[in-house]
Design an enzyme around this catalytic site. Structure first.
Site, PDB file in Angstrom:
ATOM      1  N   ASP A  97       0.812  -1.230   0.000  1.00  0.00           N
ATOM      2  CA  ASP A  97       0.000   0.000   0.000  1.00  0.00           C
ATOM      3  C   ASP A  97       0.841   1.273   0.000  1.00  0.00           C
ATOM      4  OD1 ASP A  97      -2.250  -1.630   0.122  1.00  0.00           O
ATOM      5  OD2 ASP A  97      -2.222  -1.656   2.312  1.00  0.00           O
ATOM      6  N   GLY A 154       1.577   3.080  -2.528  1.00  0.00           N
ATOM      7  CA  GLY A 154       1.165   4.023  -3.581  1.00  0.00           C
ATOM      8  C   GLY A 154       1.654   3.564  -4.951  1.00  0.00           C
ATOM      9  N   LYS A 155       1.814   2.234  -5.087  1.00  0.00           N
ATOM     10  CA  LYS A 155       2.314   1.682  -6.357  1.00  0.00           C
ATOM     11  C   LYS A 155       1.381   2.016  -7.522  1.00  0.00           C
ATOM     12  CE  LYS A 155       2.295  -2.367  -4.421  1.00  0.00           C
ATOM     13  NZ  LYS A 155       2.060  -1.994  -3.008  1.00  0.00           N
ATOM     14  N   ASN A 174      -5.420 -10.023  -3.473  1.00  0.00           N
ATOM     15  CA  ASN A 174      -5.041  -9.435  -2.168  1.00  0.00           C
ATOM     16  C   ASN A 174      -4.558  -7.998  -2.362  1.00  0.00           C
ATOM     17  OD1 ASN A 174      -2.831 -10.439  -3.583  1.00  0.00           O
ATOM     18  ND2 ASN A 174      -1.744 -11.199  -1.788  1.00  0.00           N
ATOM     19  N   GLY A 199      -4.581  -4.122  -3.764  1.00  0.00           N
ATOM     20  CA  GLY A 199      -5.566  -3.086  -4.085  1.00  0.00           C
ATOM     21  C   GLY A 199      -4.764  -1.869  -4.492  1.00  0.00           C
ATOM     22  N   HIS A 200      -4.733  -1.553  -5.776  1.00  0.00           N
ATOM     23  CA  HIS A 200      -3.906  -0.454  -6.282  1.00  0.00           C
ATOM     24  C   HIS A 200      -4.826   0.681  -6.728  1.00  0.00           C
ATOM     25  CE1 HIS A 200      -0.315  -3.341  -7.209  1.00  0.00           C
ATOM     26  NE2 HIS A 200      -0.716  -3.394  -5.961  1.00  0.00           N
ATOM     27  N   ARG A 230       1.260 -28.966  -6.979  1.00  0.00           N
ATOM     28  CA  ARG A 230       1.077 -29.355  -8.386  1.00  0.00           C
ATOM     29  C   ARG A 230      -0.125 -30.253  -8.706  1.00  0.00           C
ATOM     30  NH1 ARG A 230       6.550 -31.907  -8.343  1.00  0.00           N
ATOM     31  NH2 ARG A 230       5.811 -31.970  -6.214  1.00  0.00           N
ATOM     32  N   GLN A 245       1.952  -5.986  -3.407  1.00  0.00           N
ATOM     33  CA  GLN A 245       2.409  -6.088  -2.011  1.00  0.00           C
ATOM     34  C   GLN A 245       3.710  -5.283  -1.841  1.00  0.00           C
ATOM     35  OE1 GLN A 245       1.334  -9.419  -3.540  1.00  0.00           O
ATOM     36  NE2 GLN A 245      -0.591  -8.511  -2.941  1.00  0.00           N
ATOM     37  N   THR A 274      -7.551  -0.853   0.803  1.00  0.00           N
ATOM     38  CA  THR A 274      -8.239  -0.745  -0.491  1.00  0.00           C
ATOM     39  C   THR A 274      -9.001  -2.031  -0.796  1.00  0.00           C
ATOM     40  OG1 THR A 274      -6.338   0.574  -1.184  1.00  0.00           O
ATOM     41  CG2 THR A 274      -7.794  -0.152  -2.929  1.00  0.00           C
ATOM     42  N   THR A 275      -8.513  -3.158  -0.306  1.00  0.00           N
ATOM     43  CA  THR A 275      -9.135  -4.449  -0.603  1.00  0.00           C
ATOM     44  C   THR A 275     -10.101  -4.872   0.502  1.00  0.00           C
ATOM     45  OG1 THR A 275      -7.243  -5.126  -1.910  1.00  0.00           O
ATOM     46  CG2 THR A 275      -8.613  -6.897  -1.068  1.00  0.00           C
ATOM     47  N   GLY A 290     -10.758  -2.915   3.555  1.00  0.00           N
ATOM     48  CA  GLY A 290     -11.308  -1.823   4.378  1.00  0.00           C
ATOM     49  C   GLY A 290     -10.778  -1.818   5.807  1.00  0.00           C
ATOM     50  N   GLY A 297      -0.337  14.181  -2.724  1.00  0.00           N
ATOM     51  CA  GLY A 297      -1.791  14.029  -2.741  1.00  0.00           C
ATOM     52  C   GLY A 297      -2.134  12.805  -3.564  1.00  0.00           C
TER      53      GLY A 297
HETATM   54  P1  GDP Z   1      -0.781   0.442  -3.539  1.00  0.00           P
HETATM   55  O1  GDP Z   1      -1.377  -0.846  -3.064  1.00  0.00           O
HETATM   56  O2  GDP Z   1       0.687   0.503  -3.304  1.00  0.00           O
HETATM   57  O3  GDP Z   1      -1.135   0.772  -4.964  1.00  0.00           O
HETATM   58  O4  GDP Z   1      -1.426   1.575  -2.610  1.00  0.00           O
HETATM   59  P2  GDP Z   1      -2.991   1.710  -2.215  1.00  0.00           P
HETATM   60  O5  GDP Z   1      -3.733   2.199  -3.390  1.00  0.00           O
HETATM   61  O6  GDP Z   1      -3.471   0.478  -1.544  1.00  0.00           O
HETATM   62  O7  GDP Z   1      -2.901   2.792  -1.075  1.00  0.00           O
HETATM   63  C1  GDP Z   1      -2.357   4.055  -1.305  1.00  0.00           C
HETATM   64  C2  GDP Z   1      -3.421   5.107  -0.945  1.00  0.00           C
HETATM   65  O8  GDP Z   1      -2.804   6.357  -0.839  1.00  0.00           O
HETATM   66  C3  GDP Z   1      -4.485   5.264  -2.009  1.00  0.00           C
HETATM   67  O9  GDP Z   1      -5.684   5.643  -1.394  1.00  0.00           O
HETATM   68  C4  GDP Z   1      -3.945   6.403  -2.866  1.00  0.00           C
HETATM   69  O10 GDP Z   1      -4.964   7.108  -3.544  1.00  0.00           O
HETATM   70  C5  GDP Z   1      -3.302   7.260  -1.825  1.00  0.00           C
HETATM   71  N1  GDP Z   1      -2.128   8.024  -2.246  1.00  0.00           N
HETATM   72  C6  GDP Z   1      -1.131   7.656  -3.086  1.00  0.00           C
HETATM   73  N2  GDP Z   1      -0.162   8.583  -3.094  1.00  0.00           N
HETATM   74  C7  GDP Z   1      -0.558   9.578  -2.244  1.00  0.00           C
HETATM   75  C8  GDP Z   1       0.045  10.799  -1.797  1.00  0.00           C
HETATM   76  O11 GDP Z   1       1.150  11.169  -2.182  1.00  0.00           O
HETATM   77  N3  GDP Z   1      -0.669  11.522  -0.884  1.00  0.00           N
HETATM   78  C9  GDP Z   1      -1.890  11.151  -0.426  1.00  0.00           C
HETATM   79  N4  GDP Z   1      -2.510  11.921   0.461  1.00  0.00           N
HETATM   80  N5  GDP Z   1      -2.474  10.001  -0.832  1.00  0.00           N
HETATM   81  C10 GDP Z   1      -1.806   9.221  -1.706  1.00  0.00           C
HETATM   82  P1  IMO Z   2      -0.926  -4.098  -2.275  1.00  0.00           P
HETATM   83  O1  IMO Z   2      -0.484  -4.655  -3.610  1.00  0.00           O
HETATM   84  C1  IMO Z   2      -0.930  -4.548   2.056  1.00  0.00           C
HETATM   85  C2  IMO Z   2      -0.922  -8.634   3.633  1.00  0.00           C
HETATM   86  C3  IMO Z   2      -2.179  -9.049   4.375  1.00  0.00           C
HETATM   87  C4  IMO Z   2      -1.589 -10.006   5.394  1.00  0.00           C
HETATM   88  C5  IMO Z   2      -0.502 -10.709   4.574  1.00  0.00           C
HETATM   89  C6  IMO Z   2      -0.931 -12.035   3.988  1.00  0.00           C
HETATM   90  O2  IMO Z   2      -2.208  -3.386  -2.316  1.00  0.00           O
HETATM   91  O3  IMO Z   2       0.182  -3.324  -1.647  1.00  0.00           O
HETATM   92  P2  IMO Z   2      -2.518 -12.715   1.963  1.00  0.00           P
HETATM   93  O4  IMO Z   2      -3.969 -12.433   1.707  1.00  0.00           O
HETATM   94  O5  IMO Z   2      -1.607 -12.208   0.892  1.00  0.00           O
HETATM   95  O6  IMO Z   2      -2.258 -14.150   2.297  1.00  0.00           O
HETATM   96  O7  IMO Z   2      -2.168 -11.890   3.328  1.00  0.00           O
HETATM   97  O8  IMO Z   2      -0.169  -9.822   3.527  1.00  0.00           O
HETATM   98  N1  IMO Z   2      -1.152  -8.113   2.272  1.00  0.00           N
HETATM   99  C7  IMO Z   2      -1.113  -6.823   1.936  1.00  0.00           C
HETATM  100  N2  IMO Z   2      -0.939  -5.719   2.704  1.00  0.00           N
HETATM  101  N3  IMO Z   2      -1.056  -4.415   0.723  1.00  0.00           N
HETATM  102  C8  IMO Z   2      -1.198  -5.499  -0.067  1.00  0.00           C
HETATM  103  O9  IMO Z   2      -1.211  -5.422  -1.413  1.00  0.00           O
HETATM  104  C9  IMO Z   2      -1.275  -6.775   0.541  1.00  0.00           C
HETATM  105  N4  IMO Z   2      -1.434  -8.024   0.083  1.00  0.00           N
HETATM  106  C10 IMO Z   2      -1.349  -8.831   1.142  1.00  0.00           C
HETATM  107  O10 IMO Z   2      -2.798  -7.944   5.003  1.00  0.00           O
HETATM  108  O11 IMO Z   2      -0.954  -9.301   6.411  1.00  0.00           O
HETATM  109 MG    MG Z   3      -2.894  -1.531  -1.802  1.00  0.00          MG
END
Ligand code: GDP
Ligand code: IMO
Ligand code: MG
Length: 425
Positions: free
Chosen positions: A12, A14-15, A37, A39-40, A142, A224, A299-300, A302, A415
Site C-alpha cells: 500500500d 502508492g504503487k 489481495n 488493491g492499487h 502441483r 504487495q 483498499t481491498t 477496508g 496528494g
Molecule cells: P498500492 O497498493 O501501493 O497501490 O497503494 P494503495 O492504493 O493500496 O494505497 C495508497 C493510498 O494512498 C491510495 O488511497 C492512494 O490514492 C493514496 N495516495 C497515493 N499517493 C498519495 C500521496 O502522495 N498523498 C496522499 N494523500 N495520498 C496518496
Molecule cells: P498491495 O499490492 C498490504 C498482507 C495481508 C496479510 C498478509 C498475507 O495493495 O500493496 P494474503 O492475503 O496475501 O495471504 O495476506 O499480507 N497483504 C497486503 N498488505 N497491501 C497489499 O497489497 C497486501 N497483500 C497482502 O494484510 O498481512
Molecule cells: Mg494496496
C-alpha cells in the site's frame, strides 16, 4: 527503456499511482505476482479506480496490460474489473493478455483461507481471505492446481475439478468439520469464466519477448511489498509469493537484466495491515492522526492500517534486495501538522546497534528503533509542484531519508491525484 515498480514496505505504498504515472511513457504494463489481495488505487480528477488484478496501466489509453505467470488470478474479480472499467468507457479488448500458466483462485481457496485463519485464533496471519495462500500452495503441490490455459478444455477441466473438490472436501471436513463444497456450481462458474476470459489467454512470455525485441517499453508492476516477500520478508507474516523485485524475473519470464530503471515506492511513514512485528508502530494518537489524514484503510478489505514512523532501516534493506535505483516517496502531504517527525535510522537489538534489517521475526521483535527527530511543517503540500517550493523542513526530511537509505528520492507524492506529484530532475 524498461522499468519496474516495487513496494519497499509492507504494501500500500502508492504503487498504483506511480505505475499510472509511468505508464504514460510505457507500451506495456505487466503484473507479475500476487492476486486479488492487492488493491492499487489510481485517482484521475474526481474518479477513483481501485484495481486488484488488472495492471494499473489499464487507465492509460493505448497501454497494453499483461497478467503474467506468477499471478494467482481470481476470475470473478478480474471479470468484475473488466466490466467496471468498460462501464467507465475503458475497453480492454485487444489490450489485455493473460498468461495461460497463471494459476486460478476458485471458491474453495477462499473458503480454505477463511477456515484456516478462523481456526488459528491469535496465531492467525491476518490474511486478506482472498485465497492467496491456498492457491499458491496448490501451485507448489502441483497435483490439485488449475491454470488459465485449462479453461480452453472444459471437459478435461470438469474432470480435474471433480478430483480437486473431492480432495478439498475430505481435507476441509477432516481439519475443520466443514460442510462439503458442491461441485456443480464451481464447474458452472468456470464455464462462464472461460467464456469471458479465454479470449485474453495467451503465452505471455512469448508476447513479452517479442515486444522487447520490437523495442517496446515495458513497465513491471509489483504487488504487495518487499517486507511481505515469502523468502525475504517478515515470515510467517508475509504473503505467499516473491513480492520483492526478485519475483519479477521468475514471475513473468523476463530477466531483471532487461530492467533499466527500478523504482522503489515508500510512504513518508510506514503502514502495515494484518499481523506481524512493526518496530516503528505508533499505537497512539499520532498513529491515529496519520491514519485519518492519510485515509489509511485497506483498499481491498477496508481494515484500518497500522501506522508508524518512517523506518529507513527497513526501506534501505528493501532497496538493497531489489537493487533499487531510486525511491518514490508518497504521502509527504499526510505528515503536515505534526510538530516533530521521527525517522528510524538504526535498531538496537540485545544492546547492540545495527543498521541491517533482520527479516527473521525472532530478532525483529527485539528491535528498538533508534530515531532522528526532525521538525515538522504546517503547510498543505497538495498544490506544491516543485521540490524547491516545499517547506525547508519537508526538504530536510526527504534529504535525511536519502542519506540513510543511500538512494535518491526522485518522485514525491503530495496528494492522491495523478497530478499531485513532484518529479525531481
Ligand atoms: P498500492 O497498493 O501501493 O497501490 O497503494 P494503495 O492504493 O493500496 O494505497 C495508497 C493510498 O494512498 C491510495 O488511497 C492512494 O490514492 C493514496 N495516495 C497515493 N499517493 C498519495 C500521496 O502522495 N498523498 C496522499 N494523500 N495520498 C496518496
Ligand atoms: P498491495 O499490492 C498490504 C498482507 C495481508 C496479510 C498478509 C498475507 O495493495 O500493496 P494474503 O492475503 O496475501 O495471504 O495476506 O499480507 N497483504 C497486503 N498488505 N497491501 C497489499 O497489497 C497486501 N497483500 C497482502 O494484510 O498481512
Ligand atoms: Mg494496496
Amino acid at each position: 527503456m524498461n522499468s519496474c515498480v516495487v513496494g519497499l514496505q509492507w504494501g500500500d505504498e502508492g504503487k498504483g499511482k506511480v505505475v499510472d504515472i509511468l505508464a504514460a511513457k510505457s507500451d506495456i504494463v505487466v503484473r507479475y505476482a500476487g492476486g486479488a489481495n492487492a488493491g492499487h488505487t489510481v485517482v484521475v480528477g474526481d474518479t477513483k479506480f481501485a484495481l486488484h488484478i488488472m495492471p494499473s496501466g489499464a487507465i492509460r489509453d493505448g497501454v497494453t496490460c499483461v497478467i503474467a505467470n506468477a499471478v494467482v488470478l481470481d476470475p470473478e474479480v478480474l471479470r468484475g474489473e473488466i466490466e467496471g472499467l468498460a462501464q467507465r468507457g475503458i475497453d480492454l479488448t485487444r489490450r489485455l493478455f493473460i498468461s495461460d500458466n497463471a494459476h486460478v483462485v476458485l471458491d474453495y481457496h477462499k473458503i480454505e483461507d477463511r477456515l484456516r485463519e478462523d481456526s488459528l485464533g491469535n496465531k492467525r496471519l491476518g490474511t486478506t481471505i482472498r485465497g492467496i495462500g491456498p492457491c499458491y500452495a496448490d501451485k507448489v503441490g502441483r497435483s490439485y492446481a488449475v491454470r488459465m490455459g485449462d479453461f480452453r478444455n472444459l471437459d478435461r477441466l470438469s474432470e480435474t475439478l471433480a478430483r480437486i473438490v473431492d480432495y478439498k472436501n475430505r481435507l476441509l471436513a477432516g481439519l475443520y468439520g466443514a460442510e462439503p463444497i458442491p461441485l456443480d456450481p464451481i464447474i458452472e462458474k468456470c464455464r462462464i469464466h472461460a467464456q469471458a476470459l479465454c479470449r485474453y489467454v495467451v503465452d505471455t512470455t512469448e508476447y513479452l519477448h517479442t515486444a522487447i525485441e520490437a523495442g517496446k517499453s515495458i513497465l513491471f508492476e509489483g504487488a504487495q511489498g518487499t517486507l511481505l516477500d515469502l523468502d525475504h520478508g517478515t515470515f510467517p507474516y508475509v504473503t505467499s509469493s516473491n513480492s520483492s523485485l526478485l519475483g519479477m524475473p521468475s514471475g513473468c519470464g523476463v530477466s531483471a537484466k532487461l530492467v533499466d530503471r527500478s523504482v522503489g515506492i515508500a510512504k513518508a511513514y510506514t503502514t502495515r495491515v494484518g499481523e506481524g512485528p512493526f518496530p516503528t508502530e505508533l499505537d497512539n494518537e499520532i498513529g491515529q492522526y496519520i491514519r485519518e489524514r492519510g485515509h489509511e484503510y485497506g483498499t481491498t478489505t477496508g481494515r484500518p492500517r497500522r501506522c508508524g514512523w518512517m523506518d529507513a532501516v527497513a526501506v534501505r534493506y528493501s532497496a538493497r534486495i531489489g537493487a533499487i535505483d531510486e525511491i518514490a516517496m508518497m504521502h509527504l502531504d499526510t505528515l503536515a501538522g505534526l510538530k516533530e517527525l521521527k525517522i528510524c535510522k538504526a535498531y538496537r537489538i540485545d544492546g547492540k546497534e545495527t543498521t541491517f534489517f533482520p527479516a527473521n521475526i525472532d530478532r525483529l521483535s527485539l528491535a528498538e528503533p533508534v530515531y532522528d527527530t526532525l521538525p515538522g511543517w504546517e503547510e498543505d503540500l497538495r498544490k506544491v509542484s516543485r521540490f524547491e517550493d516545499l517547506p525547508q523542513t519537508a526538504q530536510t526530511y526527504v534529504g535525511r531519508v536519502e542519506e540513510i537509505t543511500g538512494k535518491p528520492v526522485t518522485v514525491i507524492g503530495v496528494g492522491p491525484e495523478r497530478s499531485e506529484t513532484i518529479v525531481r530532475t
